[in-house]
Design a protein around this motif. Sequence first.
Motif, mmCIF file in Angstrom:
data_model
loop_
_atom_site.group_PDB
_atom_site.id
_atom_site.type_symbol
_atom_site.label_atom_id
_atom_site.label_comp_id
_atom_site.label_asym_id
_atom_site.label_seq_id
_atom_site.Cartn_x
_atom_site.Cartn_y
_atom_site.Cartn_z
ATOM 1 N N HIS A 1 15.448 -1.595 10.185
ATOM 2 C CA HIS A 1 14.118 -2.202 10.321
ATOM 3 C C HIS A 1 14.301 -3.714 10.223
ATOM 4 O O HIS A 1 14.545 -4.245 9.147
ATOM 5 N N GLY B 1 12.154 -4.430 5.602
ATOM 6 C CA GLY B 1 12.181 -2.988 5.845
ATOM 7 C C GLY B 1 13.481 -2.353 5.391
ATOM 8 O O GLY B 1 14.493 -3.028 5.178
ATOM 9 N N ASN C 1 8.860 0.244 5.343
ATOM 10 C CA ASN C 1 8.898 -0.840 6.326
ATOM 11 C C ASN C 1 7.568 -1.582 6.281
ATOM 12 O O ASN C 1 6.631 -1.241 6.998
ATOM 13 N N ASN D 1 4.844 -4.422 6.884
ATOM 14 C CA ASN D 1 4.541 -5.443 7.883
ATOM 15 C C ASN D 1 3.119 -5.938 7.674
ATOM 16 O O ASN D 1 2.393 -5.419 6.831
#
Lengths: 450, 147
Positions: free
Chosen positions: A207, A226, A264, A266
């Motif tokens: 990731h 990640g 992960n 974001n």
Amino acid sequence: MMRPWSLPLLSAASAPLALALALAGCHSQVASPDDQIGPDVVLPAPHNYLLPPMKIATPAPWENGQAPTAGAGLKVQAFASGLIHPRSVYALPNGDVLVAETDGPHPPINRPKDYIMGVIKGTATKGPKAPNDIILLRDSHHVGVADQRFTFMTHRHSPFGMALIGNDLYVADTDAVIRFHYTPGQTTITDPGEKLTDLPGGPIDHHWTKSLVASPDGTKLYVGIGSNSNITENGMPAEFERAAIWEVDVATGAHRLYATGTRNPNGLTFEPVTHKLWAVVNERDELGPNLVPDYMTSITDHGFYGWPYSYWGKHLDPRVKPQAPDLVAKAIVPDYGLGSHVAPLGMAFSTGGAMPPNNGAGAMPPQYRGGAFVGEHGSWDRDPFNGYKVIYIPFANGRPAGKPVDVLTGFLTADDHAHGRPVGLATDIDGSLLVADDLGNSVWRVSAAQ
Amino acid sequence: MQNDPASGLPRPYFASLMTFPAACFIAAAMTDLIYARSANMTWETFSIWLLTIGLITAGVFVVIGLIQALGQHRWPSLITRIGYAIVLVLSLFNAFVHSRDGYTSVVPAGLTISVVVVAVLAATWVLNQVVRSHRSYPASFHLSERS
């Protein structure tokens, strides 16, 4: 449902083979996606697969004038098109918009599966390889379409996160945070910048996107890092300081792990009312079409969110040995499920345009203010597809309050092709929403229909 | 390879060639055991590559065996054919199990199948030996190398 190819195997099978096939199990239920959206989610039992389900949307890029469908009360414009794999967007205070044309480093092949997955997932992308540049887009006529385009930075190392503190622009490459001096109105940066800190990068870098946000007081950066695998299959040493959110001191570059267990993370962003850090997190694969729900959550200092040992709080993942009961005991249940395998890769709170030049007039209708937009890149390991849209989740008092509303849809065709896939989001200074579409090679601008 | 004194034709190559994939599958069972004890993914990676290499080479050797069988009418023994058919089907299945991520790629199904494969290989060899030791007199005991 038995996987079709297993039938000839079964007929040739001896007793242990039949036993192991039984272990492989069957999966017939695909829960209604609504069961996994919101604070309370339905979690089926995990499955062990011989051949995990896969369903890839093959590309069918937008043709002239085609665009996604905007939600009620909204309109969509092509802010920019003809980009190469735009993955994240960042709105500068003077109205200029930065777009990272970026892709991850070439992953090594550790197991035969890596090669096969690379071939299969390769069918979901199209076009030239991303140049790893950052493009500056300028809408000089304030009409919602960028009429000027500049190459702002070139040949970076898989850049993704961007954050401006004063006159310092921070760019999160996949392996480092770099600081550049930025003057408002500047259209290109050629100086090499100054490294603030290294980040966990290659050689595996499973990731690779490093999401970045500055604290409201401008003294800290938060970086989403990640995991280096789906579920530790590359070994625990590869996961050192990964699946975590780093807090980096802007003055010294020193870091600590602000939160861990986020597989992960974001779309790192601060909620505007409570000033609490939020993120969208992509959860693990190959436990079933309805496991594990990806989620949106507030991030607690020193919080542990489960990965790899457990998911959605304390549900143990049978694939992880040795386990860590001490950590699992304090695993936090996320705030809001988004559905399994929707792949949320972008998040932005809707400020409604409180900043100049609009001074609160706002490009967004009132029903789209105060909550969070989430960009769902879409599933590849689930039938039917999940995600492939941008949604809006209303907030009240800094907490999610209600079901999501579709903001952008129509990325998928009726015959399972994808025109585009939404990724990074940003709200610009008008309060309108910018959406990077890395398959459709566009940046979409969503604002009130008038 | 030695020719069959009766016919002057070469003996079937298949059983000899298959010792290479067999060695891969036996080694995979050993690396599986080490993984099950250590939970160090490096050993699981050994296993899946050993299974993959064993299966690919076995595929080539099956083709060679079939060419020889159909072209020269030199068949490996019935025991060899049945034994390796079971070994290859199980090992193909095992490769899929080993392509899972994490602990369940080996424990329990993968390790179990690997050990069963070793047992089937051993049984194949032992049975071939038993039959061979009875083979010379009378000739009707020949299960192998029928022309």
